[in-house]
Write a protein that holds these residues in place. Sequence first.
Motif, short mmCIF file in Angstrom:
data_model
loop_
_atom_site.label_atom_id
_atom_site.label_comp_id
_atom_site.label_asym_id
_atom_site.label_seq_id
_atom_site.Cartn_x
_atom_site.Cartn_y
_atom_site.Cartn_z
N LEU A 1 -30.28 20.88 9.16
CA LEU A 1 -29.56 20.72 8.02
C LEU A 1 -29.16 19.45 7.89
O LEU A 1 -28.77 18.68 8.87
CB LEU A 1 -28.36 21.58 8.05
N VAL B 1 -24.90 27.87 10.96
CA VAL B 1 -24.80 26.35 10.99
C VAL B 1 -24.28 25.81 12.25
O VAL B 1 -25.00 24.67 12.78
CB VAL B 1 -24.15 25.64 9.73
N VAL C 1 -25.27 24.88 3.03
CA VAL C 1 -25.80 26.23 3.07
C VAL C 1 -25.13 27.16 2.23
O VAL C 1 -23.89 27.23 2.24
CB VAL C 1 -25.80 26.80 4.57
N ALA D 1 -30.24 26.18 1.51
CA ALA D 1 -29.49 24.86 1.55
C ALA D 1 -29.36 24.16 0.27
O ALA D 1 -30.54 24.01 -0.39
CB ALA D 1 -29.98 23.87 2.68
N GLU E 1 -26.26 18.29 2.83
CA GLU E 1 -26.70 19.68 2.33
C GLU E 1 -25.49 20.85 2.56
O GLU E 1 -24.63 20.35 3.66
CB GLU E 1 -27.72 20.18 2.96
N PHE F 1 -35.16 26.03 11.83
CA PHE F 1 -33.78 25.54 11.53
C PHE F 1 -33.04 24.80 12.69
O PHE F 1 -32.40 24.00 12.88
CB PHE F 1 -32.94 26.60 10.86
#
Lengths: 182, 292
Positions: free
Chosen positions: B161, B117, B167, B138, B165, B152
């Motif tokens: 993301l 992330v 992960v 996610a 959210e 991503f």
Amino acid sequence: MVTIKQTSMPALHDMCSLSLTVNGQHYERRVPARLLLSDFLRHELHLTGTHVGCEHGVCGCCTILLNGEAVRSCLMLAVQADGMDLTTIEGFASSQEPLHPIQQAFQEKHALQCGFCTPGIIVSVHALLREHPMPTEEEIRHGLSGNLCRCTGYQNIVAAVKCAAVYLADQETTHSRNENNK
Amino acid sequence: MKPPQFQYCAPGVLDEALGLLDQCGTDAKILAGGQSLIPLLNVRLVAPLYLVDINRVAALDYIDARENHLAVGAIVRQRSVEQSPVVRQRHPLLIEAITYIGHMQIRNRGTLAGSIVHADPAAELPALLCCLDGEIVARSSTGERIIKAEQFFTDYLTTTLDAREIVTEIRLPWLPPQAGWACIEFTRRAGDYALAGAIAVVVPTPAGTCQSARISYFGIAATPVRGYEIEQMLIGTTLDDAILQAAAHAAESLVQDDLSDIHATSTYRRALTAEATRRVLRTAWQRCQNRS
Ligand SMILES: Cc1cc2nc3c(=O)[nH]c(=O)nc-3n(C[C@H](O)[C@H](O)[C@H](O)COP(=O)(O)OP(=O)(O)OC[C@H]3O[C@@H](n4cnc5c(N)ncnc54)[C@H](O)[C@@H]3O)c2cc1C
Ligand code: FES
Ligand code: FES
């Protein structure tokens, strides 16, 4: 639109309660959420053996054992250590006790000059020797790579780690011999 | 060098963490291993009003060897993955990539999900995920979605993301049994982020030519970079010196032009990328040759 049941929601706080064990002693404190674990140890518990060099994880001076694992105390919030068991350099030997074998080896091999890096290095070496009780030179250098020393040039530190490995192994055999003789 | 003020909570259940994100939106940050976020807080490059610590969500602590992939929960430490017997046995490429990350003390806290992330383009795991076409799971309070690695990473430290959210899981496909693999990088000091690095997987045919290849790079652009063109060049060859030379040459053009910084110029990074290509492919190919 999602509605949130406020009642079931855990609350956010800027002050948090903290209960933990450091070097075998239990502490309970209320601390600001933003307080770093390194500062908690130094300023709240007055365990100033844990040094602070960079506060971004690079120098390794602040390394402590968290539930037995070597971690950077400058990269944790104090509140994250709630319920955990910590060991700092003060936990290796009190001022009344003889030095810990790793400390003894560092003293004998002149593995420190100013000593600023030493607490973090000793804690890291402890973790290294637990994983590799008789490390090769390469394993030692790899294991020390997360700790910076601006004085020694590392040669004597590597020598001290080799020496500490022998001391710890001797201690281990003496211990098991004593156990067997009981 | 101290974090700014924020409000903190460490819920024990994922739904509570998701509820908090709904409440706080973009003012909140997730805290996982803290090995990237806390330095950013300390130097005040980020100043979230709320910090939602997911380290107490025990349900996110698992390593699961499934049929098609290895699944790693969001709070599993990099070091636990490194020491996991099933990973050591079945995903040696992941082990090789992970051991390049920082130092043991960093990996004792840092997570796989956090590294992905965080999306540092010089980090190993985002490039590994791209190389293997892995997936990110996610969750938000409204449901779950599975994001493919190539969809991503969008820019430097930026992903698709959503702020609401979390992960929950990283999925890394297994390699075919006959595959060879390698991860190689160049750094100024052991444990630093890479100046340039490459990850490759090659699969041979029974006749000993290259059936398929995957290669990805880190440290050479604003995101991890997949070398699709290079992969095509390798198919049907025996990865001899001439092909490796051509691959290395093609890799140079993947390096972003404006990457010069205090650590290296773009020109130097280009040279390193070419050399990483040669070495990573040679090693990967040798490993699959040795196997059969
Ligand atoms: C000295 C040092 C050297 C390092 N060297 C390297 C290196 O060589 N290679 C490398 O790859 N990394 C390196 N790192 C970084 C390390 O890998 C970090 O662990 C990693 O980048 C972040 O993982 P984390 O779990 O610590 O995440 P955190 O720092 O807690 O979080 C990072 C970011 O991801 C978000 N996030 C984390 N988990 C989730 C989740 N489950 N859902 C949604 N958002 C989430 C956070 O909000 C934050 O924005 C180094 C770090 C240090 C301090
Ligand atoms: S003060 Fe923690 S690593 Fe430098
Ligand atoms: S002895 Fe001075 S920094 Fe190591």
